[in-house]
Design a protein around this motif. Sequence first.
Motif, short mmCIF file in Angstrom:
data_model
loop_
_atom_site.label_atom_id
_atom_site.label_comp_id
_atom_site.label_asym_id
_atom_site.label_seq_id
_atom_site.Cartn_x
_atom_site.Cartn_y
_atom_site.Cartn_z
N GLN A 16 -32.03 7.63 -5.43
CA GLN A 16 -31.27 6.55 -4.80
C GLN A 16 -32.22 5.65 -4.03
O GLN A 16 -33.42 5.90 -3.97
CB GLN A 16 -30.23 7.17 -3.85
N GLN A 22 -31.52 6.69 5.09
CA GLN A 22 -30.47 7.29 4.25
C GLN A 22 -30.80 7.08 2.78
O GLN A 22 -31.42 6.08 2.43
CB GLN A 22 -29.11 6.62 4.52
N TRP A 23 -30.33 8.00 1.95
CA TRP A 23 -30.46 7.84 0.50
C TRP A 23 -29.12 7.32 0.01
O TRP A 23 -28.10 8.01 0.12
CB TRP A 23 -30.86 9.17 -0.14
N VAL A 24 -29.13 6.11 -0.52
CA VAL A 24 -27.86 5.46 -0.87
C VAL A 24 -27.92 4.83 -2.27
O VAL A 24 -28.99 4.48 -2.76
CB VAL A 24 -27.48 4.35 0.15
N ASP A 25 -26.74 4.67 -2.86
CA ASP A 25 -26.66 3.95 -4.13
C ASP A 25 -26.84 2.46 -3.87
O ASP A 25 -26.66 1.99 -2.75
CB ASP A 25 -25.28 4.18 -4.78
N ASP A 53 -28.93 -5.28 -1.32
CA ASP A 53 -29.61 -4.10 -0.79
C ASP A 53 -30.84 -4.51 0.02
O ASP A 53 -31.16 -3.91 1.05
CB ASP A 53 -30.02 -3.17 -1.94
#
Length: 502
Positions: A16, A22-25, A53
């Motif tokens: 991600q 944070q690990w996010v889409d 993003d």
Amino acid sequence: MSSVQPAETNTMRKYQLFIDGQWVDAESGKTFTTPNPSTGETLAEVAEADKADIDKAVAAARRALEGKWSKISARDRGRMLYKLSQLIEQHATELAQLETQDNGKPIRESLFVDLPQVAENFEYFAGWATKIEGETIPVPGDMFNYTLREPVGVCGQIIPWNFPLLMAAWKLAPALAAGNTIVLKPAEQTPTTAMELGKLIQEAGFPDGVVNILPGYGETAGAALASHPGIDKIAFTGSTEVGKLIARAAADNLTKVSLELGGKAPNIVFADADIEQAVNGAMMGIFFNQGQVCCAGSRLFVEERVKDQFLSSLKEKAEKIKVGDPLDKATLMGPQVSCEQLDRIKSYVGYARDEGATVLSGGGSPQLDEGFKNGYFFQPTIFSDVSNSMRVAQEEIFGPVVSVITFKDEDDLLKQANDTIYGLSAGIWTRDIVRAHRFAKEIHAGVVWINTYNMFNAASPFGGYKQSGYGREMGKHALEMYTQVKSVWVDLSGKPIGWFGK
Ligand code: NAI
Ligand code: MG
């Protein structure tokens, strides 16, 4: 337990975006895949960042810059960088394997060159964090004047695919030592190791938002970063063409820019050189990393008198290079990074023939085992009878392809060596020390190697003259790109101000 995903997992790797710790889409939900260039099979599926993003990441980097990160002492910044260098050393094997799977470079290079230098850069700049100092200036009168050397702010960093982790290290380490925050975009061809690095950055204790890593395409995520009004500095390594786009995009916001771009380095062999050493140096200059090196010695100038001896040795050795499985420790050359790059290289074989050069060796695809027949491999290739005005002598090919040009005397040579839009690096092979140093002075290039090639150290500056870019990475010079100077004046007299105060 290892935080880095080991290389030999059978399940498809997934990554991600790394934003604000944070690990996010991606906001769009989009993903893209990256192949293993030695087989053409998919290696990983990666979230695809775009403008939305990038906006989020720039905002997070700004909050971190003005918040927690600004309160952290220089000593603690240095300690985090040092911890990161140690974590990289601990995970060097997995990271090197992954780099090889994603980029195609031989494991002996990723393990013994790339990874040690990645760790070295973080370690070197860890030491600098506490040594970034201002000055006091001897101004006249009862005045005290001093300077503060402050971080530039939020930095956008756009990374190429040829040394994915190492180029990230060259950019991240000085920026972090100086107290900046970062939005980093790895190349779409090789995003995986940067994402693993993100995990280690978290483990090293950097606060959320200090480093954000967003894989995505150049035309979307990269362009959004370069033109972003919230970015204070943009650092780029890649093609000269895209470097110009970035400089233009940055001009609208007067964002500070540093560019490390293409090259067409002259590697020069005089008749008085140790010829075997020079042959080895010529090979290191062009076949290392499949020739995908901005400072590759792609124009090989050989003095007429030793041409036959030199070329027969070069050809013999080039034809013995083991090309194949990059994970095999005996392999010296793996595949090119992508199908696009392979096609581009192939087209230059045509240009060389059209313009009257000779294909002395290679020029096509090697015969390989079944498992690698869909890989993007190309033979070590030598063009002889090249003149400096041909396309293969003027344009960056970025493959294992060297153009051999002969010369008669030093004057003739220097004119040709400098006759290029580029000016990144140059090599010279001679036993005459006066000539060597005269050449080092007269060549228009940011780096000169004498009786050696491709030497690097975190303490030594690297960067280009002419259209090879501007700014210097590594060494104390890199800190200049990531700091800005504030001049502070203090009245010590306590007297009324002259002029209007009288
Ligand atoms: P490129 O310059 O397009 O890619 C380098 C980085 O720039 C990648 O992260 C890419 O996503 C990004 N990028 C691309 N277009 C962008 C844009 N409009 N705005 C912002 N970022 C953008 O290089 P490419 O197309 O992969 O390779 C083409 C040639 O570039 C190579 O054959 C070689 O000659 C040269 N090159 C030079 C490198 C060097 O180390 N100096 C590294 C990579 C490529
Ligand atoms: Mg491109």
